[in-house]
Write an enzyme that holds these catalytic residues in place. Structure first.
Site: not given
Lengths: 144, 144, 144, 144
Positions: C71-73
């Site tokens: 999700g972050e990347t």
């Protein structure tokens, strides 16, 4: 059609009489903040709140707690009426996107995940058609 | 000691007269839900709320939105009075740990991170000494 | 069509050559966890990750950190390529809905709010067509 | 003292031999990201991670997913070893406070709420003594 019990999972949308009963049952904080539920089915709940001075913070915009409270109350009602079971809130994550200082806030709750022991509901709040806040509400579902 | 302006960062704890002025300024939603601020310094703000029927949900326990609203209002006041700058809430994450049906909810706000452009405050809420809810509030700090 | 610079906001979907360049630029943690970006436009980014032993936790299911990292990347890549500006993550809220022990995790990032100074992206992760995790990622957008 | 089973709740701090066993059991993603657990008692778990190129994102700072993964893995280990029961992550909320580009990230997990069916752990991550990220991890506790 006779009025259905709110202890049974809602399937078809509630009719006007049933919505009135749901709003009448939404006493306490929901009523205190002035929320009115206008639609309720297993796929979606809707409500609105007309902004008044009692919803504002010092700078004259709606206090973020109002959005969190709408998300909490509509999402909890959603979990309860669609499952026919009691539910307890576990966490309420509310993101604030735009400021509102007057007018009507409209909210729609939709299920993200309906599990056996937990529900996740997303409540999107709009003002004049623009997204102003979103609550993600996680609830623990209890046995009857 | 003369009363300090709330537009300057608070350093020493507010005295009784200043606290009264802060509560008088906390109109709108903070007042509507019945929050009373009792302590305010750069390290910590405290408030309480006496539970009344208007704070409950249908099952007779405090609506989760009340905790989120306390966290939002106390955390925002904290960011504003400790920085002397306006602040806008970005997100409010509230975890619910125990149910409360009556009595007094006490809350303490402490800074987690004081950045140039954002603040992160944690507001812990207790009832009879037990932790009942925690709000993590992220705010965007504005220029004067 | 010549290759566009990743310093300009993406409008049309990236072609195969541009996607290959984006994946080649996604070094570091994105590469370390094995994420492959397969689609990128202003409306949506997609990627997948094939589950291997290095993604599991002790009980043999995918470690929740893997979903948060996807999700972050993907959400960060989304903010950067659609704005043409650098972005810094502010908060990552990931909800876990179902366990996965093998196979492919597919992820789609869609914008929730594109503001001047912040972005909010939602990344939904599925396994065999079922929603398994959701990341809500808030980013601070920097000036070039 | 003979080595205790990790299926029983940890009370006294683990000794060196037991810590080595815990790290050896922390295969999969925890090992893949390079986390080393250095202290484990019922009150607190500690670990560190030495930043390498594989932890960075394109701008050369640690990918936010690394912090979320540390929080997830240390908080899960904490719930499991202090309860002696299996645990499943429900949500991971990670706030990013400062950027790190090299050196050691140290993390400490402390319990916020230990309930019968859920745990809430807070994992604070520091770099050279400064707070850089915080994970709030909610877990569902399973029966043995």
């Amino acid at each position: 059609m006779t009025q259905r019990s709110l202890n049974e999972p809602v399937t078809d949308p509630l009719n006007d009489e049933e919505l009135a009963a749901l709003n009448a049952a939404n006493t306490g904080f929901g009523q205190h903040i002035g929320m009115v539920i206008t639609y309720c089915s297993a796929e979606r709940l809707e409500c609105y709140l007309d902004v008044k001075p009692e919803h504002l913070q010092v700078a004259g915009i709606v206090n973020g707690g109002v959005y969190a409270a709408i998300g909490e109350t509509l999402g909890s009602a959603a979990a309860i009426v669609t499952s026919g079971r009691p539910a307890v809130g576990m966490s309420n994550n509310t993101d604030f996107l735009r400021s509102v200082s007057s007018g009507r806030i409209e909210a729609v709750a939709r299920p993200v995940h309906i599990g056996r022991s937990t529900h996740l509901w997303r409540v999107e709040m709009t003002h004049e058609g623009k997204l102003v806040a979103i609550t993600t509400l996680k609830l623990m579902m209890m046995e009857l």
